[in-house]
Design a protein around this motif. Structure first.
Motif, PDB file in Angstrom:
ATOM      1  N   PHE A  40      13.033   8.899 -39.289  1.00 14.17           N
ATOM      2  CA  PHE A  40      12.687   8.527 -38.179  1.00 14.17           C
ATOM      3  C   PHE A  40      12.553   9.925 -37.364  1.00 14.17           C
ATOM      4  O   PHE A  40      13.394  10.469 -37.087  1.00 14.17           O
ATOM      5  CB  PHE A  40      13.594   7.461 -37.394  1.00 14.17           C
ATOM      6  CG  PHE A  40      13.511   6.045 -37.979  1.00 14.17           C
ATOM      7  CD1 PHE A  40      12.413   5.191 -37.700  1.00 14.17           C
ATOM      8  CD2 PHE A  40      14.200   5.709 -39.241  1.00 14.17           C
ATOM      9  CE1 PHE A  40      12.080   3.728 -38.506  1.00 14.17           C
ATOM     10  CE2 PHE A  40      14.072   4.652 -39.751  1.00 14.17           C
ATOM     11  CZ  PHE A  40      13.047   3.747 -39.498  1.00 14.17           C
ATOM     12  N   PHE A  42      11.650  11.066 -33.607  1.00 12.46           N
ATOM     13  CA  PHE A  42      11.496  10.612 -32.237  1.00 12.46           C
ATOM     14  C   PHE A  42      10.868  11.860 -31.429  1.00 12.46           C
ATOM     15  O   PHE A  42      11.562  12.664 -31.035  1.00 12.46           O
ATOM     16  CB  PHE A  42      12.794  10.174 -31.446  1.00 12.46           C
ATOM     17  CG  PHE A  42      13.381   8.950 -32.339  1.00 12.46           C
ATOM     18  CD1 PHE A  42      12.905   7.726 -32.095  1.00 12.46           C
ATOM     19  CD2 PHE A  42      14.529   9.087 -33.363  1.00 12.46           C
ATOM     20  CE1 PHE A  42      13.366   6.578 -32.905  1.00 12.46           C
ATOM     21  CE2 PHE A  42      14.929   8.085 -34.079  1.00 12.46           C
ATOM     22  CZ  PHE A  42      14.464   6.743 -33.706  1.00 12.46           C
ATOM     23  N   PRO A  97      20.846  -6.804 -41.898  1.00 12.65           N
ATOM     24  CA  PRO A  97      20.495  -6.506 -40.595  1.00 12.65           C
ATOM     25  C   PRO A  97      20.312  -5.086 -40.306  1.00 12.65           C
ATOM     26  O   PRO A  97      19.654  -4.604 -39.218  1.00 12.65           O
ATOM     27  CB  PRO A  97      21.570  -6.784 -39.668  1.00 12.65           C
ATOM     28  CG  PRO A  97      22.789  -6.534 -40.740  1.00 12.65           C
ATOM     29  CD  PRO A  97      22.304  -6.981 -42.142  1.00 12.65           C
ATOM     30  N   PHE A  98      20.175  -4.306 -41.103  1.00 13.17           N
ATOM     31  CA  PHE A  98      19.750  -2.791 -41.217  1.00 13.17           C
ATOM     32  C   PHE A  98      18.292  -2.651 -41.527  1.00 13.17           C
ATOM     33  O   PHE A  98      17.794  -1.739 -41.583  1.00 13.17           O
ATOM     34  CB  PHE A  98      20.666  -2.127 -42.099  1.00 13.17           C
ATOM     35  CG  PHE A  98      22.131  -2.132 -41.634  1.00 13.17           C
ATOM     36  CD1 PHE A  98      22.393  -1.548 -40.325  1.00 13.17           C
ATOM     37  CD2 PHE A  98      22.989  -2.617 -42.559  1.00 13.17           C
ATOM     38  CE1 PHE A  98      23.798  -1.588 -40.094  1.00 13.17           C
ATOM     39  CE2 PHE A  98      24.395  -2.836 -41.934  1.00 13.17           C
ATOM     40  CZ  PHE A  98      24.814  -2.184 -40.640  1.00 13.17           C
ATOM     41  N   GLY A  99      17.726  -3.756 -42.212  1.00  9.15           N
ATOM     42  CA  GLY A  99      16.371  -3.606 -42.847  1.00  9.15           C
ATOM     43  C   GLY A  99      16.147  -2.465 -44.048  1.00  9.15           C
ATOM     44  O   GLY A  99      15.224  -1.834 -44.330  1.00  9.15           O
ATOM     45  N   ASN A 102      14.240  -3.878 -49.222  1.00  8.84           N
ATOM     46  CA  ASN A 102      13.092  -4.147 -49.013  1.00  8.84           C
ATOM     47  C   ASN A 102      12.350  -4.639 -50.028  1.00  8.84           C
ATOM     48  O   ASN A 102      12.669  -4.245 -51.155  1.00  8.84           O
ATOM     49  CB  ASN A 102      12.182  -3.029 -48.217  1.00  8.84           C
ATOM     50  CG  ASN A 102      12.801  -2.747 -46.716  1.00  8.84           C
ATOM     51  OD1 ASN A 102      12.773  -3.694 -46.107  1.00  8.84           O
ATOM     52  ND2 ASN A 102      13.249  -1.703 -46.675  1.00  8.84           N
TER      53      ASN A 102
ATOM     54  N   GLU B 373       8.624  -3.978 -44.549  1.00 10.04           N
ATOM     55  CA  GLU B 373       9.612  -2.842 -44.665  1.00 10.04           C
ATOM     56  C   GLU B 373      10.405  -3.174 -43.347  1.00 10.04           C
ATOM     57  O   GLU B 373       9.866  -3.240 -42.238  1.00 10.04           O
ATOM     58  CB  GLU B 373       8.683  -1.531 -44.355  1.00 10.04           C
ATOM     59  CG  GLU B 373       8.078  -0.784 -45.534  1.00 10.04           C
ATOM     60  CD  GLU B 373       9.564  -0.415 -46.595  1.00 10.04           C
ATOM     61  OE1 GLU B 373       9.426  -0.734 -47.691  1.00 10.04           O
ATOM     62  OE2 GLU B 373      10.494   0.152 -45.939  1.00 10.04           O
ATOM     63  N   GLY B 374      11.742  -3.237 -43.608  1.00  6.00           N
ATOM     64  CA  GLY B 374      12.778  -3.070 -42.664  1.00  6.00           C
ATOM     65  C   GLY B 374      12.759  -4.344 -41.675  1.00  6.00           C
ATOM     66  O   GLY B 374      13.044  -4.394 -40.577  1.00  6.00           O
ATOM     67  N   VAL B 375      12.138  -5.453 -42.237  1.00  5.17           N
ATOM     68  CA  VAL B 375      12.229  -6.793 -41.458  1.00  5.17           C
ATOM     69  C   VAL B 375      13.637  -7.017 -40.948  1.00  5.17           C
ATOM     70  O   VAL B 375      13.915  -7.784 -40.101  1.00  5.17           O
ATOM     71  CB  VAL B 375      11.424  -7.780 -42.046  1.00  5.17           C
ATOM     72  CG1 VAL B 375       9.810  -7.562 -42.300  1.00  5.17           C
ATOM     73  CG2 VAL B 375      12.148  -8.322 -43.332  1.00  5.17           C
ATOM     74  N   VAL B 377      15.813  -5.456 -39.619  1.00  3.52           N
ATOM     75  CA  VAL B 377      16.266  -4.973 -38.139  1.00  3.52           C
ATOM     76  C   VAL B 377      15.819  -6.016 -37.070  1.00  3.52           C
ATOM     77  O   VAL B 377      16.432  -6.074 -36.060  1.00  3.52           O
ATOM     78  CB  VAL B 377      15.623  -3.730 -37.784  1.00  3.52           C
ATOM     79  CG1 VAL B 377      16.092  -2.754 -38.820  1.00  3.52           C
ATOM     80  CG2 VAL B 377      14.323  -3.916 -37.559  1.00  3.52           C
ATOM     81  N   ALA B 403      11.632  -0.972 -36.106  1.00  2.00           N
ATOM     82  CA  ALA B 403      12.528  -0.246 -36.990  1.00  2.00           C
ATOM     83  C   ALA B 403      13.067   0.989 -36.127  1.00  2.00           C
ATOM     84  O   ALA B 403      14.233   1.302 -35.949  1.00  2.00           O
ATOM     85  CB  ALA B 403      12.303   0.121 -38.361  1.00  2.00           C
ATOM     86  N   ALA B 404      11.974   1.705 -35.562  1.00  2.00           N
ATOM     87  CA  ALA B 404      12.441   3.172 -34.927  1.00  2.00           C
ATOM     88  C   ALA B 404      13.263   2.739 -33.628  1.00  2.00           C
ATOM     89  O   ALA B 404      14.007   3.364 -33.309  1.00  2.00           O
ATOM     90  CB  ALA B 404      11.071   3.697 -34.373  1.00  2.00           C
ATOM     91  N   TYR B 406      15.210   0.176 -33.475  1.00  2.00           N
ATOM     92  CA  TYR B 406      16.672  -0.308 -33.784  1.00  2.00           C
ATOM     93  C   TYR B 406      17.405   1.162 -34.104  1.00  2.00           C
ATOM     94  O   TYR B 406      18.617   1.337 -33.355  1.00  2.00           O
ATOM     95  CB  TYR B 406      16.416  -0.958 -34.787  1.00  2.00           C
ATOM     96  CG  TYR B 406      17.818  -1.237 -35.507  1.00  2.00           C
ATOM     97  CD1 TYR B 406      18.854  -2.106 -34.932  1.00  2.00           C
ATOM     98  CD2 TYR B 406      18.425  -0.556 -36.653  1.00  2.00           C
ATOM     99  CE1 TYR B 406      19.990  -2.351 -35.370  1.00  2.00           C
ATOM    100  CE2 TYR B 406      19.700  -0.745 -37.402  1.00  2.00           C
ATOM    101  CZ  TYR B 406      20.459  -1.440 -36.703  1.00  2.00           C
ATOM    102  OH  TYR B 406      21.900  -1.711 -37.052  1.00  2.00           O
ATOM    103  N   VAL B 407      16.865   2.219 -34.848  1.00  2.00           N
ATOM    104  CA  VAL B 407      17.520   3.345 -35.069  1.00  2.00           C
ATOM    105  C   VAL B 407      17.687   4.106 -33.993  1.00  2.00           C
ATOM    106  O   VAL B 407      18.857   4.635 -33.722  1.00  2.00           O
ATOM    107  CB  VAL B 407      16.455   4.150 -36.075  1.00  2.00           C
ATOM    108  CG1 VAL B 407      17.109   5.385 -36.338  1.00  2.00           C
ATOM    109  CG2 VAL B 407      16.372   3.255 -37.251  1.00  2.00           C
ATOM    110  N   ALA B 408      16.665   4.130 -32.921  1.00  2.00           N
ATOM    111  CA  ALA B 408      16.725   4.831 -31.692  1.00  2.00           C
ATOM    112  C   ALA B 408      18.058   4.317 -30.853  1.00  2.00           C
ATOM    113  O   ALA B 408      18.680   4.845 -30.270  1.00  2.00           O
ATOM    114  CB  ALA B 408      15.367   4.977 -30.722  1.00  2.00           C
TER     115      ALA B 408
END
Lengths: 160, 413
Positions: A40, A42, A97-99, A102, B373-375, B377, B403-404, B406-408
């Motif tokens: 990710f 940012f 819950p972490f996604g 997939n 993808e990533g549902v 979260v 998802a971003a 959540y990660v952030a």
């Protein structure tokens, strides 16, 4: 001592070598879209965060699977998807819950990080040491696990 | 200590295994009403498609798994509970004593009060025996009417079509999966379904079924007649609790449990689809009946049965459905809450839909079509009550950054 992926986001430059290595390891192609680890990016803070499955103790994916297709590897501790058994129902993808598990339409199965049988390609490929594979008790993965514990639905101890 | 578990579906099996891990010396008995090894109804569509055989539906695949865990499997249907004597009566007249009881007997299909509903050729799709009956009857060229386009109806449509049948779906609600997906998303599922040659009638009910020389004839509320060889009744399920009448165990639509999955009777717990419990985030009581919640409930119930206090903070709605390859999910208060903000991206051309529902800077509900993808979260953001802060406005602009966000908010602090 069980090992786990140790991620230090401050060291990540966003080069995506980990995503390339993961997709090549698992699919034989350099295609970040197929990677099981995602970086990710940012823009506001400049921070780049590699992100993948922590092989969490709760193992929601494993517990939610209705057909026994996800098992814990005894040597690496990784939750493993048995593709021959997976029916592609996707229940694990909403349970986790972490996604980080997939559905892949091409295969009709789910995929997740399996720690490459104890030699994770992402860690091998990382040029800056942002991703390492080290003894579990000293890893920053604890931060993700902390968030696992914060999932308010789960206030039980573990039976296993 | 003797632990008796009524019901050998996912909740019963997970509870038995959790108990075994927590109480190595206790007796654990798992009672199943169907003459099959513990199996998953969730897998029946894949059985009907021919992707797996019956053993592919089994909840545990390793030979001797239950023996190795010292979990006694017993075939029989519970018909009554004497909670004072701590004894369960079975349909063969025998009695099973217990110290701790878990009721995880699941649900049964609703039977709509329609003339002809019991005719041969009209069948439910719920048990393994139902699956065998459907597999025998739904042949290439067969005409099939499916009553109901809720979650269960929608999850079996593809298998019916894959078996070569021509399918007409009749739903009394104004859209498909009305209790899982909002209108925009539902419209996408309908378009995909119709594109595969299925006729979909909504706001329509079957009012009667009659036998004809060649099969069955159904009449709709608008007077249309539909001929078929097979009619599948998928008009919903309800907790299988009629047999508890007179037991003293409190029920409403389902068995009422507290946050420990305990009933009002000491030593008696309940988990899974037969349960009615407090919904996460709303305080309303709901029958949630979804697999991840059922197994979470089973684990918590078993921990309490083992004398290790544990509790759930509530049942979170979550569903995932595959409609001819179009994957849809919904979580929590996907319809939205009063005073909350909403963002919706509805792109039928791309067959992608994403809708987020906020309460302040908390995500409280979400639904999507075409995103895989990533549902997960969505669950974390809702259930961990993660304050989104500045990310709320970003998500209102671009909800695909979920998802971003959540990660952030969890990893990049």
């Amino acid at each position: 001592m069980m090992k786990s992926l140790h991620i230090e986001a401050a060291k990540c430059t966003g080069c995506l070598q980990c995503e390339m290595a993961c997709s090549f390891e698992n699919y034989g192609v350099f295609n970040p879209a197929k990677s099981r680890i995602k970086v990710f990016d940012f823009h506001e803070t400049g921070l780049k965060v590699p992100y993948t499955c922590t092989q969490c103790a709760e193992a929601w994916c494993l517990k939610a699977c209705p057909v026994d297709a996800i098992t814990k590897d005894k040597s690496t501790g990784a939750m493993m998807v048995n593709e021959a058994t997976c029916v592609g129902c996707k229940v694990c993808t909403i349970a986790c819950p972490f996604g980080t598990i997939n559905y892949v339409a091409d295969t009709g199965k789910v995929q997740k990080c399996d720690l490459c049988e104890g030699s994770p390609a992402c860690a091998d490929a990382c040029p800056t040491g942002a991703i390492t594979y080290i003894d579990a008790d000293s890893t920053g993965i604890d931060r993700m696990r902390t968030w696992a514990a914060k999932l308010e639905n789960q206030t039980a101890g573990h039976a296993d | 200590m003797r632990h008796l578990i009524i019901g050998n579906g996912p909740a019963g099996v997970v509870a038995a295994e959790t108990l075994r891990a927590a109480c190595p010396l206790d007796d654990i008995r798992l009672l199943g009403a169907e003459p099959e090894p513990p199996y998953s109804r969730m897998a029946i569509p894949y059985l009907l498609e021919g992707q797996i055989g019956e053993s592919g539906t089994y909840l545990r695949k390793a030979p001797g798994h239950f023996e190795a865990q010292r979990i006694a499997l017993q075939h029989g249907r519970a018909t009554a509970i004497d909670t004072a004597a701590r004894s369960v009566t079975l349909d063969d007249g025998s009695h099973l004593p217990y110290d701790r009881l878990l009721i995880a007997c699941g649900s049964i299909p609703a039977s709509p009060p329609i003339p002809g509903i019991h005719l041969p050729g009209v069948m439910t799709c719920w048990t393994m025996e139902d699956a065998r009956r459907i597999a025998a009857a739904v042949k290439p060229g067969a005409r099939v009417i499916q009553m109901g386009a809720g979650f269960i109806g929608c999850i079996i449509m593809e298998a019916i079509v894959a078996r070569g049948a021509s399918l007409t779906v009749v739903e009394m609600g104004e859209r498909m999966v009305p209790r899982m997906m909002p209108p925009g998303a539902s419209a996408m599922l309908r378009a995909r379904t119709e594109a595969r040659g299925v006729r979909v009638l909504t706001s329509t009910r079957i009012t009667g079924i009659a036998a004809t020389a060649t099969g069955l004839r159904a009449t709709t509320g608008s007077g249309e007649t539909l001929d078929a060889e097979v009619i599948i009744s998928a008009t919903g399920v309800r907790p299988d609790i009629a047999w508890l009448a007179g037991s003293g165990i409190e029920t409403a639509i389902g068995i009422l449990v507290d946050h420990r999955l305990a009933t009002n009777i000491d030593g008696v717990y309940a988990a899974g689809d037969c349960v009615e419990s407090e919904e996460f985030g709303t305080g309303h009581r709901i029958v949630n009946a979804v697999q991840p919640d059922a197994v979470d409930q089973a684990r918590i119930a078993a921990m309490n049965m083992a004398g290790r206090p544990a509790h759930l903070s509530g049942a979170l709605q979550m569903n995932v459905l595959d409609t001819f390859g179009l994957v849809s999910v919904s979580f929590g208060q996907w319809q939205g809450v009063a005073g909350g903000a909403r963002v919706e991206v509805d792109d039928p051309g791309a067959q992608r839909y994403l809708r987020l529902e906020f309460d302040g800077d908390l995500l409280v509900g979400a639904s999507s079509v075409g995103h895989t993808e990533g549902v997960g979260v969505m669950r974390a953001l809702i259930q961990s009550r993660i304050h989104l802060g500045p990310w709320k406005d970003r998500l209102l602009t671009d909800p695909t950054q979920l998802a971003a966000a959540y990660v952030a908010r969890t990893q990049a602090a």
